[in-house]
Design an enzyme around this catalytic site. Structure first.
Site, short mmCIF file in Angstrom:
data_model
loop_
_atom_site.label_atom_id
_atom_site.label_comp_id
_atom_site.label_asym_id
_atom_site.label_seq_id
_atom_site.Cartn_x
_atom_site.Cartn_y
_atom_site.Cartn_z
CG PHE A 21 -1.59 1.37 1.40
CD1 PHE A 21 -2.80 1.62 0.80
CD2 PHE A 21 -0.99 2.39 2.14
CE1 PHE A 21 -3.43 2.87 0.93
CE2 PHE A 21 -1.61 3.63 2.28
CZ PHE A 21 -2.82 3.86 1.68
CD GLU A 22 4.63 2.67 -3.23
OE1 GLU A 22 5.50 2.85 -2.37
OE2 GLU A 22 4.90 2.43 -4.43
CB ILE A 23 -1.18 7.25 -1.78
CG1 ILE A 23 -2.26 6.19 -1.49
CG2 ILE A 23 -1.74 8.31 -2.72
CD1 ILE A 23 -3.50 6.75 -0.81
#
Length: 318
Positions: free
Chosen positions: A278-280
């Site tokens: 998960f990364e933005i």
């Protein structure tokens, strides 16, 4: 009459129950009595401050400004590097993302694969969303071995590795691609932000605001969820190679940085890293000349293949 031994045991049991009851009461008091004047807990206040704030795409705004085919407030997409046989796990992820968030915001999906996607895969993900969905294959040279890698040396590392994913060749291809090429793919060229998604990653909580818009308006670069410690055998020389880069390219190392998060007081690598399933990310960061120079230096050293450097520690150190 009960024996003295049994009486002692019963007393201990009742004492434990009393202590547990006290802890539950204290916990309930802690989490339920910290209210504002409107009767909201501090946790509700924090969530509602985002959900009800139209500056960040709260529900009122989401009703009108996020139609499936309409331009979004932020040039962004949910992006996954997957294979056809990841369909079942990916469907679970998309289902939860749609239920918890994207059915209101309709940000597009981009799926990348080193092989062409099957029609079964395409229909299997398109059936779950109203949002735009695009499929792409990887560009030549972004998957596989670069010409300078000694493949026999890489093979020896795989065959003798005892760590997780240590014997996988394709996992190393993936780590290298996610470290230095995903943001260069033509389908991402017009994006300012991307949200990386993976099969079998769960989203349990409703998200009532637009994280892309929140990051853009607050000038945030990287969004993450958990930060464990990387397994040392997979990154044996990553920190030494990074230090070499910093010495050779001192002009690219900012004075104000988070370097001490990955370096302890003795200058040793902490191995802390943002887990990247998960990364933005603001893609300007990956596209910067500093990040590209860092990736190129790592890539030339061969550590993605002679060890098993992951994209997560590379992103985190950068």
């Amino acid at each position: 009459m009960i024996s003295s031994r049994r009486a002692v045991a019963v007393a201990k049991f009742l004492g434990i129950l009393a202590v547990l009851g006290l802890l539950v009461h204290m916990g309930t008091t802690l989490f339920s009595t910290r209210y504002n004047t409107n009767g909201q807990s501090i946790f509700e206040m924090w969530g509602n401050s985002l959900a009800n704030n139209q500056d960040y795409g709260g529900p009122a705004q989401a009703q009108g400004d996020y139609a499936p085919a309409a331009p979004k407030p932020v040039k962004a997409a949910l992006v996954a590097l997957v294979r056809n046989d990841d369909l079942y796990g990916l469907r679970k992820t998309i289902r939860e993302l749609e239920d918890r968030w994207n059915h209101k915001y309709n940000y597009p999906y981009i799926f990348l694969n080193d092989k062409p996607f099957s029609e079964k895969f395409k229909s299997g993900v398109q059936d779950l969303t109203k949002a735009t969905v695009q499929f792409g294959t990887l560009e030549p040279g972004t998957w596989g071995y670069p010409e300078w890698i000694d493949q026999e040396k890489a093979k020896h590392e795989r065959e003798t590795a005892t760590y997780i994913k240590g014997r996988s060749e394709s996992y190393r291809f993936m780590c290298r691609f996610q470290s230095g090429f995903v943001y260069k793919h033509p389908l991402l060229q017009d994006l300012d932000y991307y949200w990386r998604i993976e099969p079998d990653v769960h989203y349990y909580c409703d998200i009532d605001y637009d994280p892309f818009l929140y990051m853009q308006k607050n000038k945030l670069i990287y969004g993450w969820n958990i930060a464990p410690s990387e397994y040392e055998p997979t990154v044996r020389t990553l920190w030494n190679t990074t230090q070499e880069f910093m010495i050779r390219h001192a002009d690219m190392v900012p004075q104000d940085s988070m370097i001490d998060w990955v370096r302890d007081s003795k200058g040793q690598y902490t191995r802390c890293h943002f887990w990247s399933n998960f990364e933005i990310v603001n893609l300007d960061f990956y596209r910067s000349k500093e990040y590209q120079a860092y990736f190129d230096y790592l890539d030339r050293s061969g550590g993605f293949f002679y060890e098993r450097w992951g994209d997560a520690p590379v992103h985190s150190i950068a």
